[in-house]
Design a protein around this motif. Sequence first.
Motif, PDB file in Angstrom:
ATOM      1  N   ASP A  21       1.142  -1.040  -0.326  1.00  0.00           N
ATOM      2  CA  ASP A  21       0.379  -0.200   0.060  1.00  0.00           C
ATOM      3  C   ASP A  21       0.991   1.085  -0.240  1.00  0.00           C
ATOM      4  O   ASP A  21       1.927   1.375   0.080  1.00  0.00           O
ATOM      5  CB  ASP A  21      -0.692  -0.382   0.775  1.00  0.00           C
ATOM      6  N   GLU A  22       0.357   2.320   0.241  1.00  0.00           N
ATOM      7  CA  GLU A  22       0.602   4.011  -0.394  1.00  0.00           C
ATOM      8  C   GLU A  22       1.700   3.701   0.603  1.00  0.00           C
ATOM      9  O   GLU A  22       2.722   5.219   1.376  1.00  0.00           O
ATOM     10  CB  GLU A  22      -0.302   4.739  -0.838  1.00  0.00           C
ATOM     11  N   PRO A  23       0.800   3.952   2.656  1.00  0.00           N
ATOM     12  CA  PRO A  23       1.337   4.055   3.233  1.00  0.00           C
ATOM     13  C   PRO A  23       3.129   3.240   3.600  1.00  0.00           C
ATOM     14  O   PRO A  23       3.595   3.878   4.257  1.00  0.00           O
ATOM     15  CB  PRO A  23       0.558   4.212   4.593  1.00  0.00           C
ATOM     16  N   THR A  24       3.192   2.357   3.104  1.00  0.00           N
ATOM     17  CA  THR A  24       4.242   1.772   3.284  1.00  0.00           C
ATOM     18  C   THR A  24       5.478   2.298   1.988  1.00  0.00           C
ATOM     19  O   THR A  24       6.790   1.834   2.607  1.00  0.00           O
ATOM     20  CB  THR A  24       4.007  -0.213   2.487  1.00  0.00           C
ATOM     21  N   ALA A  25       4.984   2.144   0.998  1.00  0.00           N
ATOM     22  CA  ALA A  25       5.332   3.137  -0.311  1.00  0.00           C
ATOM     23  C   ALA A  25       6.371   4.003   1.038  1.00  0.00           C
ATOM     24  O   ALA A  25       7.930   4.625   0.360  1.00  0.00           O
ATOM     25  CB  ALA A  25       5.009   3.478  -1.072  1.00  0.00           C
ATOM     26  N   SER A  26       5.606   5.171   1.360  1.00  0.00           N
ATOM     27  CA  SER A  26       5.922   6.247   1.459  1.00  0.00           C
ATOM     28  C   SER A  26       7.103   6.238   2.458  1.00  0.00           C
ATOM     29  O   SER A  26       7.866   7.324   2.996  1.00  0.00           O
ATOM     30  CB  SER A  26       4.914   8.083   1.887  1.00  0.00           C
ATOM     31  N   ALA A  27       6.878   5.326   3.282  1.00  0.00           N
ATOM     32  CA  ALA A  27       7.467   4.941   4.505  1.00  0.00           C
ATOM     33  C   ALA A  27       9.029   4.317   4.528  1.00  0.00           C
ATOM     34  O   ALA A  27       9.849   5.361   5.280  1.00  0.00           O
ATOM     35  CB  ALA A  27       6.932   4.423   6.082  1.00  0.00           C
ATOM     36  N   LEU A  28       8.602   3.650   3.250  1.00  0.00           N
ATOM     37  CA  LEU A  28      10.066   3.300   2.385  1.00  0.00           C
ATOM     38  C   LEU A  28      11.100   4.164   2.336  1.00  0.00           C
ATOM     39  O   LEU A  28      12.422   4.242   2.961  1.00  0.00           O
ATOM     40  CB  LEU A  28       9.893   1.430   1.558  1.00  0.00           C
ATOM     41  N   HIS A  29      10.471   5.247   1.974  1.00  0.00           N
ATOM     42  CA  HIS A  29      10.950   6.605   1.535  1.00  0.00           C
ATOM     43  C   HIS A  29      11.944   6.807   1.998  1.00  0.00           C
ATOM     44  O   HIS A  29      12.747   7.452   2.046  1.00  0.00           O
ATOM     45  CB  HIS A  29      10.700   7.144   0.194  1.00  0.00           C
ATOM     46  N   LYS A  30      11.096   7.480   3.395  1.00  0.00           N
ATOM     47  CA  LYS A  30      11.179   8.396   4.502  1.00  0.00           C
ATOM     48  C   LYS A  30      12.041   7.541   5.445  1.00  0.00           C
ATOM     49  O   LYS A  30      13.150   8.125   5.507  1.00  0.00           O
ATOM     50  CB  LYS A  30      10.019   8.504   4.973  1.00  0.00           C
ATOM     51  N   TYR A  31      12.153   6.504   5.716  1.00  0.00           N
ATOM     52  CA  TYR A  31      13.449   6.133   6.545  1.00  0.00           C
ATOM     53  C   TYR A  31      14.254   5.013   6.053  1.00  0.00           C
ATOM     54  O   TYR A  31      15.351   5.187   6.896  1.00  0.00           O
ATOM     55  CB  TYR A  31      12.547   5.098   7.618  1.00  0.00           C
ATOM     56  N   TYR A  32      14.283   5.045   4.648  1.00  0.00           N
ATOM     57  CA  TYR A  32      15.222   3.733   4.036  1.00  0.00           C
ATOM     58  C   TYR A  32      16.056   5.052   2.755  1.00  0.00           C
ATOM     59  O   TYR A  32      16.703   4.580   2.055  1.00  0.00           O
ATOM     60  CB  TYR A  32      15.263   2.760   3.940  1.00  0.00           C
ATOM     61  N   ARG A  33      15.601   5.978   2.316  1.00  0.00           N
ATOM     62  CA  ARG A  33      15.739   6.840   1.060  1.00  0.00           C
ATOM     63  C   ARG A  33      15.929   6.022   0.102  1.00  0.00           C
ATOM     64  O   ARG A  33      17.058   6.280  -0.932  1.00  0.00           O
ATOM     65  CB  ARG A  33      17.071   7.556   1.354  1.00  0.00           C
ATOM     66  N   PHE A  34      14.573   5.328  -0.538  1.00  0.00           N
ATOM     67  CA  PHE A  34      14.520   4.413  -1.916  1.00  0.00           C
ATOM     68  C   PHE A  34      14.042   4.851  -2.349  1.00  0.00           C
ATOM     69  O   PHE A  34      13.210   6.034  -2.265  1.00  0.00           O
ATOM     70  CB  PHE A  34      14.092   3.101  -1.256  1.00  0.00           C
TER      71      PHE A  34
END
Length: 77
Positions: free
Chosen positions: A52-65
Motif C-alpha cells: 500500500d501507499e503508506p508502506t511505500a512512503s515510509a520506505l522512502h522516508k526511513y530508508y531513502r529508497f
Amino acid sequence: MKTYVKGGIKVVEVSGLGFLSERSGYGWLGREVRHFRLRRALKHAGSVLVPDEPTASALHKYYRFPTENITIVGKNQ
C-alpha cells in the motif's frame, strides 16, 4: 520480507514496516535485526514491491529508497 531475482533484477517484497512505529510488539533485538536485514536487502535491490501507499512512503522516508523503483501491488490492483 521476501527477496528473489526476476529477469536479472533483485526484487524485494516488503509486507509492512510495523516494527518502525509499533515498538511495543517487538523487542529491541528483533527491531534491530529486521532493520539490518531490510537495509541490506534494499542496498542491493533494483525494485521493491509493497502492499500500500503508506508502506511505500515510509520506505522512502526511513530508508531513502527511490520512489520510482517502488511498486504498489495491493489487493485492489
